[in-house]
Design an enzyme around this catalytic site. Structure first.
Site, PDB file in Angstrom:
ATOM      1  N   ALA A  45      50.300  47.403  49.936  1.00 43.26           N
ATOM      2  CA  ALA A  45      49.458  46.510  49.745  1.00 43.26           C
ATOM      3  C   ALA A  45      48.076  46.990  49.554  1.00 43.26           C
ATOM      4  CB  ALA A  45      49.323  45.595  50.952  1.00 43.26           C
ATOM      5  N   GLY A  46      47.736  47.783  50.350  1.00 44.45           N
ATOM      6  CA  GLY A  46      46.212  48.476  49.819  1.00 44.45           C
ATOM      7  C   GLY A  46      46.212  49.357  48.832  1.00 44.45           C
ATOM      8  N   SER A 285      68.831  52.785  56.771  1.00 46.53           N
ATOM      9  CA  SER A 285      68.623  51.648  55.908  1.00 46.53           C
ATOM     10  C   SER A 285      69.462  50.460  56.107  1.00 46.53           C
ATOM     11  CB  SER A 285      68.441  52.174  54.435  1.00 46.53           C
ATOM     12  OG  SER A 285      68.533  50.860  53.528  1.00 46.53           O
ATOM     13  N   ARG A 338      68.693  40.272  60.098  1.00 41.05           N
ATOM     14  CA  ARG A 338      68.668  41.452  60.859  1.00 41.05           C
ATOM     15  C   ARG A 338      68.464  41.050  62.387  1.00 41.05           C
ATOM     16  NH1 ARG A 338      64.057  44.955  57.372  1.00 41.05           N
ATOM     17  NH2 ARG A 338      65.761  45.692  56.299  1.00 41.05           N
ATOM     18  N   HIS A 430      60.863  47.553  64.349  1.00 47.13           N
ATOM     19  CA  HIS A 430      60.764  47.791  63.032  1.00 47.13           C
ATOM     20  C   HIS A 430      59.647  47.334  62.272  1.00 47.13           C
ATOM     21  CE1 HIS A 430      62.127  49.377  59.027  1.00 47.13           C
ATOM     22  NE2 HIS A 430      62.206  48.290  58.685  1.00 47.13           N
TER      23      HIS A 430
END
Lengths: 671, 255
Positions: A45-46, A285, A338, A430
């Site tokens: 994002a940054g 993952s 999840r 997470h």
């Protein structure tokens, strides 16, 4: 009337973003040069925001605490990034991605934001490919996709198990181009320790140079906080060691409301912990659930035999195994979201079926996928008489191509070969769906202060679907913030440079120095980690995968005690005016000790189960959904945005009601 | 599974700051589990030092799963220690034995000055990227459809392999010339293998190599130590590719 104005544009949902962009104020190129924007954090994002804003012409200053912007923790994201491209022709669409995300978030996200996310998702893939991001491809040269939890289409783009790395390096390269041109001034090894608010607007930050310890003032016309999530409040999580909530927490204390802190994602497939020395947990993952089947033994004798090493998991026949996700959720099987997968693992382990010494592990088994792929490969290779061994060899090769780095990582940590024996996994903290409250423009409740990526609360509701974090980070950074920030900055063209010698900067710097001096002068007996581990234990035991009123009240009390003890008995060796890693940690943990209490308070107030927030008091008692989490839309269909009042226990609750106009509110079922 | 509980002697480089002179100090740690990661062993030592009122050892680390590239360390003379294909954070204590003496130093190179103890300054790597490690495309949302340009899988895979470089600096630390050729060639290769990167290929390789030289990295003499120690298995092939790109660019460069 709530004080919260989400500024959702009028009109049908599919037109909101386009109309909004058409009407939004823009700043002319000559004026953009005169406007400074600070971006804190250089993850997806940054990094994407800093690069895009600089390309547009703004004067950007970017900050990261690592030694290079390329190290932000987005780099560790493994599985992939979602986009509604429908390249697989399996019926995917912007609406379906929107629907899946709202449903996956258990109807606790904001419809308009989620729709926009789905809408720009396709642009992200185009943009990244144009930057030279090497996504996985099929033999025909086109992009490959895979499936992720909670959805029935294949829309996840990936680069082996290193998708986050490749996307971040893409954003980093876009930043580098602007740094080279002098459009971004990069401050590595700097940590933001406060935001400066002048006349009600965010006008800069106070940062500590982590090498020299010097306290610096930086001014700007707007401040973007993209500093990630707060999962490290649990001490053990899959976050990086340095991942922290300080930037977000500091803006909270200066007026930015903190939304839904209790929405935390406990990821089902992480490597189980091995001892008290453990410093962090490692994710395997979710993409592995495409091919891995999750199970525990059906019989307790087998559990004990496996724990004591008398039996190996591969000794158990099919009918001695309980593939509990396939049993409980036949429609989604191993690909349930999840939160559902994590709770199911906990349920089996609490019932005593955990397969390692600690009793906190289940198997993730690739044997049938290796068989299946091996047979396919034998057919393709014209080897009709391939032996059993040859099929396994061929199948393992396919698995290696898909997940090679993950399997290697597992083997290095656990010292077992996952091609030959099932992996052991257990849920771990997470991701945090909660975060700084933002309106549709991603502006916080401090004018001129924005929050992007995991640091804000906006898109994932109470549970994030896999491969959506990368999507949101890049959407916010590349395609949302660069537009919406112009609407605010258009009024700033006559402001001129913001001076840093104002009383507000003086006061903010004095506060920061005060905190550092206080911490350095406690000169107690215990290390920062000592307190952080205590906090983490309370969070995990009482505010973890299953929560109840009594435990949450107890957590608040305990956290307050740990916080008091911290401020009385902390020891930081060395000096403040030099590189001091213990001081860095102490400042972060001081904030976690406040955030943790608000977290528990929020979890206590939300007396319903939704997504990652599971209250033992709120379960379905009968019917097909018996035992599943029970949401309470009558009483809790809102965003809980907390206002700081000086003490985390006394924070004031504001509610933003969530409207569902385009998706029918119903019980989430993955059966 | 037997718990070994190792006792170790650690010889660690301590240096107060960039300008002071450093030296090796000796420390002891006891009852180290073989399941610990190397950095968790360092955590144990640091906790011990703090409890004794001493300054802990400063070292860089962040993700602790081998991908951010922040951790470094020369362990017994090898970048990222004795194991292969791993970073220091993924190195486990099962690689060591009870009674071992372990030497721990920062990565050594003129272009990587020590900041404190085991922490080094690798911003030279960033500056090389500023010189050309990108494709010049603005964010617009209007680039062509991602599938409009098929890329042969073999090229995409090779580009990916080169792109997995984590920028840790092990290649530089392992090279007797402190050359950064493997690092620079990984980025040059990634882009030279993809159509998106071809347009600027010449300027990229010339500018990145020029910056690399300015930063004080040495030349490549093809010893191959970098490839051996690289935690991500970046291939020497990339250096060959960069040399060929560089030669092409130098010959055909317009004046």
């Amino acid at each position: 009337m709530s004080v919260l104005d989400s500024k959702i544009p009028e009109g049908p949902i599919k037109d909101k973003w386009t109309n909004h962009k058409n009407k939004i104020n823009v700043v002319n190129p000559a004026n953009k040069r005169l406007i400074d924007v600070i971006v804190v954090g250089t993850g997806l994002a940054g990094g994407a925001a800093a690069a895009s804003l600089a390309e547009m012409g703004y004067a950007v200053k970017a900050f990261c605490f690592q030694d290079s912007p390329r190290r932000a923790h987005s780099i560790a994201a493994q599985g992939g990034i979602n986009a509604a491209k429908n390249y697989q022709n399996d019926g995917d669409s912007v609406y379906r991605l929107f629907y899946d995300t709202v449903k996956g978030g258990d109807y606790r996200g904001r419809e308009a934001n989620v729709y926009r996310l789905a809408e720009v998702s396709a642009n992200i893939i185009d943009q990244c490919v144009a930057q030279g991001v090497p996504f996985a491809r099929e033999y025909g040269g086109l992009l490959d996709n895979r499936s992720f939890g909670g959805v029935l289409v294949s829309r996840t783009f990936y680069a082996k198990g290193q998708t986050g790395q490749q996307l971040l390096l893409g954003a980093y390269s876009a930043m580098n181009r602007q740094i080279g041109k002098g459009k971004i001034k990069m401050y590595n090894r700097h940590e933001m320790l406060d935001v400066v608010v002048v006349d009600g607007k965010a006008r800069g930050i106070i940062a500590r140079n982590l090498i020299t310890g010097s306290i610096e003032r930086h001014s700007a016309h707007a401040v973007v906080v993209a500093s990630g999530g707060y999962g490290n409040v649990f001490f053990l999580s899959t976050n990086a060691m340095g991942s922290n909530a300080t930037a977000a927490w500091k803006i909270h204390k200066k007026g930015a409301f903190f939304a839904n802190p209790c929405y935390t994602q406990i990821h089902p497939t992480c490597i189980p912990r091995s001892g008290d020395y453990q410093s962090k947990l490692t994710l395997m993952s979710e993409s592995l659930r495409n091919d891995g089947r999750i199970w525990v033994p059906k019989n307790m004798e087998d559990v004990e035999a496996i724990r004591s090493g008398k039996k190996k998991p591969i000794d158990l026949s099919e009918d001695e195994r309980d593939y509990y996700l396939e049993r409980r959720y036949p429609a989604f099987g191993n690909l349930v979201p999840r939160d559902v997968a994590s709770r199911a693992a906990k349920e089996r382990c609490d019932a005593g079926y955990g397969v390692n010494q600690t009793g906190e592990a289940v198997f993730l088994d690739f044997a049938s996928a290796i068989q299946r792929y091996g047979k396919e490969a034998a057919t393709v290779n014209h080897e009709p008489n391939a032996t059993k061994e040859r099929i396994i060899e061929l199948g393992a090769e396919v698995i290696k191509n898909k997940y090679g780095n993950l399997f290697q990582m597992y083997e290095k940590i656990v010292d077992q070969n996952p091609y030959k024996t099932p992996m052991m996994i257990y849920p771990a903290v997470h991701y945090t769906m909660g975060g700084i409250w933002v309106d549709y423009n991603l502006m916080t409740t401090i004018p001129g202060c924005y929050a992007a990526g995991e640091a804000n609360f906006s898109d994932h509701g109470a549970n994030r679907l896999g491969a959506s974090a990368l999507m949101q980070g890049l959407a916010d950074g590349y395609f949302v913030l660069p537009y919406t920030i112009g609407d605010y900055l258009a009024d700033e063209i006559r402001t001129g440079p913001i001076p840093t010698d104002s009383p507000e900067f003086d006061a903010a710097e004095k506060d920061v120095r005060g905190i550092i001096d206080t911490l350095m002068n406690i000169k107690g007996t215990k290390s920062v980690d000592h307190f952080h581990k205590q906090l983490g234990k309370v969070m995990w035991d009482n505010v973890g995968m299953a929560r109840n009123a009594q435990g949450l009240e107890e957590a608040q009390t305990k956290i307050r005690q740990i916080r008091e003890e911290f401020w009385k008995d902390l020891r930081i060796p060395g000096e403040a005016n030099e590189l001091n890693t213990e001081l860095e940690k102490a400042i972060r943990v001081a904030d976690f000790l406040e955030l943790g209490e608000l977290f528990a308070k929020d979890a206590l107030h939300r007396n319903e189960s939704c997504g990652g927030h599971f209250r033992e008091e709120s379960v379905e008692l009968d019917g097909e959904q018996k035992g599943e989490a029970k949401r309470d839309d009558d009483n809790f269909k809102y965003v809980a945005a907390w206002e700081w009042t000086g003490d985390p226990g006394e924070s004031k609750l504001h509610k933003e009601d969530l409207e569902f106009k385009d998706i029918e509110l119903k019980t989430r079922s993955y059966k | 599974m037997s718990e070994k509980g190792m006792n170790l002697t650690l010889k660690i480089w301590r240096q107060k700051n960039a300008t002071s002179k450093g030296k090796i100090e000796t420390y002891k740690v006891a009852d180290i589990s073989e399941h610990m990661s190397f950095l968790e062993m360092m955590d144990v030592l640091n906790e011990q030092l703090i409890n004794e009122g001493q300054e802990p050892i400063a070292f860089d680390h962040d993700c602790r799963e081998g991908i951010c590239g922040m951790c470094s360390l020369h362990i017994n003379g090898e970048a990222h220690g004795p194991d292969r294909g791993v970073t220091t954070c993924q190195l486990h204590m099962r690689m060591f034995n009870d009674g071992d003496t372990i030497y721990i130093e920062p990565f050594r190179a003129k272009a990587f000055p020590v900041i404190k103890d085991l922490i080094i300054d690798r911003t030279a790597f960033d500056r090389i990227q500023h010189a050309g490690g990108f494709v010049s495309v603005n964010t617009s949302g209007n680039t062509q459809d991602a599938n409009a340009l098929p890329i042969p899988k073999a090229d995409a895979d090779k580009a990916f392999d080169a792109a997995t470089c984590i920028g840790c600096g092990a290649c530089v630390a392992s090279c007797k010339n402190a050359s950064a050729m493997l690092y620079v060639s990984a980025k040059v290769s990634q882009f030279s293998l993809l159509p998106q990167g071809k347009v600027e290929a010449k300027d990229r390789v010339l500018n990145m190599v020029e910056q690399m030289d300015k930063e004080g990295f040495g030349n490549c003499t093809n010893t191959g130590a970098c490839e051996v120690e690289c935690p991500k298995g970046i291939s020497l092939e990339n250096i060959a590719r960069m040399n060929s790109e560089y030669l092409k660019a130098s010959i055909t460069k317009e004046a």
